[in-house]
Design a protein around this motif. Structure first.
Motif, short mmCIF file in Angstrom:
data_model
loop_
_atom_site.label_atom_id
_atom_site.label_comp_id
_atom_site.label_asym_id
_atom_site.label_seq_id
_atom_site.Cartn_x
_atom_site.Cartn_y
_atom_site.Cartn_z
N CYS A 15 -5.83 -7.71 6.10
CA CYS A 15 -6.57 -8.96 6.03
C CYS A 15 -6.84 -9.53 7.42
CB CYS A 15 -5.83 -9.98 5.16
SG CYS A 15 -5.86 -9.57 3.40
N LEU A 31 -1.85 -13.67 2.81
CA LEU A 31 -3.03 -12.88 3.13
C LEU A 31 -4.16 -13.80 3.61
CD1 LEU A 31 -3.14 -10.26 0.21
CD2 LEU A 31 -2.03 -10.08 2.45
N CYS A 32 -4.31 -14.95 2.97
CA CYS A 32 -5.34 -15.92 3.39
C CYS A 32 -5.10 -16.38 4.81
CB CYS A 32 -5.34 -17.13 2.46
SG CYS A 32 -6.08 -16.85 0.85
N CYS A 58 -7.85 -11.39 -0.66
CA CYS A 58 -6.58 -12.12 -0.62
C CYS A 58 -5.98 -12.41 -2.00
CB CYS A 58 -6.75 -13.42 0.16
SG CYS A 58 -7.29 -13.15 1.86
N LEU A 64 -12.55 -14.05 1.36
CA LEU A 64 -11.20 -14.49 0.98
C LEU A 64 -10.91 -14.11 -0.47
CD1 LEU A 64 -11.11 -18.02 2.64
CD2 LEU A 64 -9.52 -16.15 3.13
#
Length: 344
Positions: A133, A265-266, A254, A250
């Motif tokens: 990510c 992850l975001c 994510c 996103l």
């Protein structure tokens, strides 16, 4: 040799790609076009046969040429991103073969893109981690940070709006045809109409800021090789509001296996994205409203396939429609969490 192998051999000879070695191998993944791994004595290639029905549409040719021109531009220079662009042969990227048709005395023109073959694969939850990510966020920030305008690329900007989709008209046609999924579709109508209305009303505000980008950067369109990402399938590339695309990315990258937003992850994606782009003061309300527009467009396309309005060799419209519906529901459920993360 079968007909496909003969065509590929003739194609490779025409464009000096070498003498074909063995049979072309079909590559799974694409919904609209056919992709093959073709080996020759000069190297390995990914050969994309473009859907003839799609190429008959107005603007299809121009859009295909523009999309690969965008990929080629972003893959060059000191700010280059790992974009996999079609190879240029005889001063063009969009290649073709004229082939005989058994049902007609006229030949049929098959349009083709050729890419370097990369021995890599896509990642999906739960394989997607923080490092992946972070790299996607950094690359997306690079692309948006270039601030390539449609005018600079000689590409038409996105129109500030569109008409509402005719959901009721499709329902009437589905009832007339007596399709087995009509009751499922009927239960979706209220939400589809609401989402569509909100998206179209917010478009003018969102379209006032546009950059050139990929516009379909979901996990299936990124190949990974030893931790290095390669961005493929630039067919949708064009002008987009950068914050709208960030929101979509996103959502793509994510989520965990159950579709829930993973905050770690975001944060990883946003930390790297903001190395190039400032999110301070962004008005997120219209961006959230327009955030489902691509999914609505794909839903309408698969609906038309299921009704026989849109010609396509892939007749799985009803099945794809259900999957897109689930994505729309998931997106709406996550808006609160996304707003909290982005506003921080």
């Amino acid at each position: 040799m079968n007909a496909l192998s003969i065509m590929m051999a003739d194609f490779c000879e025409k464009y000096a790609l070498g003498e074909i070695q063995g049979e072309p191998r079909a590559v799974k993944g694409g919904l609209l076009h056919q992709m093959y791994h073709v080996a020759t004595d000069q190297g390995d290639y990914a050969v994309k046969l473009l859907n003839p029905d799609i190429m008959k549409r107005p603007q299809a040719m121009e859009n295909m040429i523009d999309s690969e021109r965008i990929a080629q531009r972003l893959a060059q220079g000191p700010e280059a991103v790992p974009a996999v662009a079609a190879l240029q042969q005889k001063d063009r990227q969009l290649l073709f073969m004229d082939m005989a048709c058994s049902s007609s005395p006229d030949s049929v023109r098959q349009y083709i893109f050729v890419y370097p073959w990369i021995e890599a694969h896509s990642l999906f939850p739960p394989e997607i981690g923080v490092s992946h990510c972070a790299k996607i966020g950094y690359i997306l920030g690079q692309i948006h940070g270039m601030k390539l305008s449609p005018e600079k690329m000689g590409i038409k900007p996105e129109e500030p709006g569109r008409s509402l989709y005719d959901w009721q008209g499709y329902l009437a046609l589905a009832k007339k045809q007596g399709v087995p999924w009509v009751s499922d579709y009927e239960t979706m109508l209220t939400d589809l109409t609401r989402w569509d209305k909100a998206a179209t009303e917010a478009m003018e505000s969102v379209s006032s800021c546009q950059v050139i980008s990929h516009r379909d950067l979901d996990p299936k369109n990124v190949l990974w090789q030893n931790g290095q990402p390669y961005l493929i399938d630039w067919e949708a590339a064009g002008a987009v509001n950068p914050y709208q695309e960030l929101l979509e990315v996103l959502n793509y990258w994510c989520n965990d296996e159950s579709g829930r937003l993973n905050h770690a992850l975001c944060r990883a994606l946003l930390d790297e994205y903001t190395q190039s782009m400032d999110l301070w003061g962004v008005d997120w309300a219209p961006v959230f409203a327009v955030g489902c527009d691509n999914m609505l467009g794909w839903f309408e396309y698969t609906l038309k396939k299921a009704l026989g309005i849109e010609r396509d060799e892939d007749a799985q419209g009803a099945c794809q429609m259900k999957g897109t519906w689930q994505e729309l529901l998931r997106y709406e459920a996550q808006i609160g969490n996304l707003r909290e993360i982005l506003e921080k």
